[in-house]
Scaffold this motif. Structure first.
Motif, PDB file in Angstrom:
ATOM      1  N   VAL A 101     -15.793 -14.074 -59.480  1.00  0.00           N
ATOM      2  CA  VAL A 101     -14.967 -13.523 -58.416  1.00  0.00           C
ATOM      3  C   VAL A 101     -15.411 -12.085 -58.170  1.00  0.00           C
ATOM      4  N   TRP A 102     -15.594 -11.755 -56.903  1.00  0.00           N
ATOM      5  CA  TRP A 102     -16.153 -10.460 -56.480  1.00  0.00           C
ATOM      6  C   TRP A 102     -15.021  -9.520 -56.074  1.00  0.00           C
ATOM      7  N   LEU A 103     -14.998  -8.318 -56.656  1.00  0.00           N
ATOM      8  CA  LEU A 103     -14.011  -7.298 -56.306  1.00  0.00           C
ATOM      9  C   LEU A 103     -14.704  -6.201 -55.505  1.00  0.00           C
ATOM     10  N   ALA A 104     -14.209  -5.960 -54.294  1.00  0.00           N
ATOM     11  CA  ALA A 104     -14.884  -5.081 -53.337  1.00  0.00           C
ATOM     12  C   ALA A 104     -14.665  -3.611 -53.643  1.00  0.00           C
ATOM     13  N   GLY A 105     -15.490  -2.793 -52.971  1.00  0.00           N
ATOM     14  CA  GLY A 105     -15.383  -1.347 -53.102  1.00  0.00           C
ATOM     15  C   GLY A 105     -14.329  -0.772 -52.166  1.00  0.00           C
ATOM     16  N   ASP A 199      -2.512 -10.317 -57.789  1.00  0.00           N
ATOM     17  CA  ASP A 199      -3.035 -11.237 -56.774  1.00  0.00           C
ATOM     18  C   ASP A 199      -4.196 -12.047 -57.323  1.00  0.00           C
ATOM     19  N   TYR A 200      -5.117 -11.381 -58.032  1.00  0.00           N
ATOM     20  CA  TYR A 200      -6.280 -12.100 -58.568  1.00  0.00           C
ATOM     21  C   TYR A 200      -5.880 -13.054 -59.684  1.00  0.00           C
ATOM     22  N   VAL A 214     -15.759 -11.897 -63.619  1.00  0.00           N
ATOM     23  CA  VAL A 214     -15.379 -10.880 -62.640  1.00  0.00           C
ATOM     24  C   VAL A 214     -16.561  -9.943 -62.425  1.00  0.00           C
ATOM     25  N   PHE A 215     -16.831  -9.619 -61.149  1.00  0.00           N
ATOM     26  CA  PHE A 215     -17.844  -8.610 -60.846  1.00  0.00           C
ATOM     27  C   PHE A 215     -17.282  -7.667 -59.800  1.00  0.00           C
ATOM     28  N   GLY A 216     -17.157  -6.388 -60.170  1.00  0.00           N
ATOM     29  CA  GLY A 216     -16.608  -5.395 -59.266  1.00  0.00           C
ATOM     30  C   GLY A 216     -17.595  -4.282 -59.006  1.00  0.00           C
ATOM     31  N   ILE A 217     -17.602  -3.796 -57.752  1.00  0.00           N
ATOM     32  CA  ILE A 217     -18.469  -2.676 -57.406  1.00  0.00           C
ATOM     33  C   ILE A 217     -17.620  -1.500 -56.949  1.00  0.00           C
ATOM     34  N   SER A 218     -18.051  -0.292 -57.298  1.00  0.00           N
ATOM     35  CA  SER A 218     -17.413   0.936 -56.840  1.00  0.00           C
ATOM     36  C   SER A 218     -15.921   0.905 -57.157  1.00  0.00           C
ATOM     37  N   TYR A 219     -15.048   1.074 -56.148  1.00  0.00           N
ATOM     38  CA  TYR A 219     -13.611   0.995 -56.428  1.00  0.00           C
ATOM     39  C   TYR A 219     -13.238  -0.340 -57.077  1.00  0.00           C
ATOM     40  N   GLY A 220     -14.000  -1.404 -56.789  1.00  0.00           N
ATOM     41  CA  GLY A 220     -13.718  -2.689 -57.425  1.00  0.00           C
ATOM     42  C   GLY A 220     -13.805  -2.632 -58.941  1.00  0.00           C
ATOM     43  N   LEU A 223     -10.293  -1.543 -60.042  1.00  0.00           N
ATOM     44  CA  LEU A 223      -9.411  -2.701 -60.042  1.00  0.00           C
ATOM     45  C   LEU A 223      -9.747  -3.661 -61.176  1.00  0.00           C
ATOM     46  N   ALA A 224     -11.035  -3.866 -61.452  1.00  0.00           N
ATOM     47  CA  ALA A 224     -11.428  -4.783 -62.529  1.00  0.00           C
ATOM     48  C   ALA A 224     -10.897  -4.310 -63.875  1.00  0.00           C
ATOM     49  N   LEU A 225     -10.947  -3.004 -64.122  1.00  0.00           N
ATOM     50  CA  LEU A 225     -10.470  -2.480 -65.401  1.00  0.00           C
ATOM     51  C   LEU A 225      -8.955  -2.623 -65.524  1.00  0.00           C
ATOM     52  N   VAL A 226      -8.227  -2.468 -64.412  1.00  0.00           N
ATOM     53  CA  VAL A 226      -6.786  -2.724 -64.438  1.00  0.00           C
ATOM     54  C   VAL A 226      -6.515  -4.214 -64.625  1.00  0.00           C
ATOM     55  N   TYR A 227      -7.261  -5.048 -63.913  1.00  0.00           N
ATOM     56  CA  TYR A 227      -7.071  -6.500 -63.991  1.00  0.00           C
ATOM     57  C   TYR A 227      -7.312  -7.023 -65.405  1.00  0.00           C
TER      58      TYR A 227
END
Length: 515
Positions: A101-105, A199-200, A214-220, A223-227
């Motif tokens: 799942v991709w987490l956006a910037g 939500d995720y 999980v793969f998050g970029i920039s601001y993502g 969010l990934a670290l909180v998730y």
């Protein structure tokens, strides 16, 4: 802190879709994303793919739908909102069972719009990749974009960047945005990482996926670290690229990141004989230019690429700092641009500075409702103005106070947040993430938006983390580096032992040398 979309869906369904049957076995469910399902207050419904500003070929044939969730989970009578979902199938004939799942910037970018970046980087080699529009973003409902802010950001290129008059107009645009969104019924206090992480978690459950990556970029990455802290269940591994730790996020961090990225570029020039001879002492030149332009801004008329009309551009110290924070993405031309500016030729810098602000991609695409929701509830309440200034002075002691007062990427953030007027998130939002989930912490050596030292920082409490800095690369290395893409693929194959051999063959860019 970092940054499109398409198509329709043809559903293959045989018989009536079953919903809400939590006790059903996995064999009763169809291909991921083709079956409606309700879990608690969340519901996934298959449906057409979302409309996007431009067509995105990789989304043709994607399996799509919407996730419906409460806008504010702390309120029993909260209205429901819808988040678009697109699932791009694995390229392999027999995909592995745990998708990515991709987490956006952003904050404020739409994950569906970043699908091309993910798929062009080979992320779907042998796994499905799932994109969900974070709440408030372009393909969500409601969408919390504001052209008033985008239009002001285009006009700001002709203003003194950090002047009091610019601040007043900046805050007016922010307040107008807030009033507009609140007037449409948006609960602005509900657009934050706590709700987005939930939500995720709901998406994974409603899609009936036992485990995913999980793969998050920039601001993502924020969010990934909180998730992974708030909802660790079902997460096999986490990749974070362009790292923004929630415990550090704020103005002081953006100053530190700028220093690291700028110095990485300046050192690379100094190590290249032709660049060093032609552009010696580049760091000192940059510092002097910031001071000189802050004391006496330069105005010029330019015609940025893609713009039908010439525009006036004003370059002061703050504008130059923010220009360079983005210009590390085109590092090869930076020494020449700074040298020309130092010799009374500001055109190259001015064209690039204006081009990013007035491009069509800058209008109507960023969710300012989500961005300010994060900034104003999670960052500003937990960093004083004095701490922000100290962070700037530690990184750039020669800069004038007027420049240090406005951190790169976060200009006028404090008065903006006063206008936005949302409550502070619980202090726990600033806690470090402690987890034994295997993690890949990727950074770029030229990253001036989220400095490379954030990798070792987050790894202190992630004992199964692998920290990788890809030299000579800007913010979000996955977007620009084949080596980073290779490392990421190997990480998802073997999360505790990614293959990093390609790093030893990397070379700096060949810097442009003016005649």
């Amino acid at each position: 802190m970092a940054r499109s979309l398409a198509r329709g869906l043809r559903m293959a369904s045989a018989g009536t879709l079953l919903t809400g049957l939590l006790a059903a076995t996995p064999s009763t469910w169809g291909v991921t994303g083709t079956v409606a399902r309700t879990v608690g207050e969340a519901r996934f419904e298959p449906g057409p793919c979302p409309r996007t500003p431009e067509p995105i070929a990789v989304l043709e044939g994607a399996r799509c739908g919407t996730l419906t969730v409460p806008e504010n989970r702390t309120k029993p009578d909260s209205r429901k909102i819808k988040l678009s979902v697109a699932i791009v199938a694995a390229a392999a004939g027999k995909p592995k069972p745990d998708p990515i799942v991709w987490l956006a910037g952003g904050p404020g970018d739409d994950a569906v719009g970043e699908a091309k970046m993910a798929i062009d980087g080979g992320l779907n080699r042998d796994r499905d990749v799932i994109f969900m529009s974070q709440r408030g973003t372009y393909t969500a409902d409601p969408v919390l974009t504001c052209r008033t802010i985008d239009e002001f950001n285009a006009r700001v290129v002709g203003l003194v960047y950090d002047a009091p008059a610019t601040e007043r107009r900046h805050v007016e645009a922010t307040r107008s945005c807030r009033d507009q969104l609140a007037g449409r019924g948006a609960d602005l206090a509900a657009y934050n990482d706590i709700e987005s992480a939930a939500d995720y978690a709901d998406l994974r459950r409603t899609l009936n996926i036992p485990r995913w990556n999980v793969f998050g970029i920039s601001y993502g990455t924020h969010l990934a670290l909180v998730y992974m802290r708030d909802h660790p269940e079902g997460i096999r591994s986490v990749g974070i690229d362009g790292i923004l730790p929630p415990s550090r996020a704020g103005s002081a961090l953006t100053w530190s990141s700028a220093r690291q990225g700028f110095d990485g570029l300046f050192r690379a020039c100094a190590a290249q004989p032709a660049c060093d001879r032609r552009y010696p002492n580049l760091s000192a030149t940059f510092d002097r230019l910031v001071r000189d332009l802050e004391a006496k801004p330069v105005a010029i008329i330019v015609a940025p690429p893609g713009s039908p009309n010439p525009v006036k551009v004003v370059l002061d110290g703050g504008a130059l700092v923010n220009w360079l924070a983005s210009a590390t993405h085109v590092a090869a031309g930076v020494p020449r641009s700074l040298d020309e500016l130092a010799h009374g030729k500001p055109q190259r810098v001015a064209e690039q500075w204006a081009g990013g602000k007035i491009s069509p991609q800058a209008f109507g695409r960023i969710s300012h409702g989500l961005a300010y929701g994060v900034f104003c509830s999670e960052w500003v309440p937990y960093e004083s103005e004095a701490e922000a200034i100290r962070g700037g002075r530690a990184a750039f002691p020669a800069f004038p106070r007027s420049v240090l007062a406005q951190a790169p990427q976060l200009t006028f953030i404090r008065p903006d947040c006063a206008a936005w007027d949302v409550p502070a998130a619980p202090r726990s939002i600033r806690d470090v993430t402690r987890s034994d989930i295997p993690t890949l912490a990727l950074s770029g050596g030229f990253d001036s938006q989220t400095g490379a030292d954030n990798g070792p920082y987050v790894a202190r409490t992630l004992p199964r983390a692998t920290v990788v800095t890809v030299p000579y690369e800007p913010h979000v290395v996955f977007a620009t580096s084949k080596c980073a893409q290779s490392i990421t693929a190997s990480f998802f194959d073997t999360p505790t032992a990614p293959i990093t051999d390609c790093l030893k063959d990397l070379k700096p860019p060949t810097f442009e040398i003016a005649p």
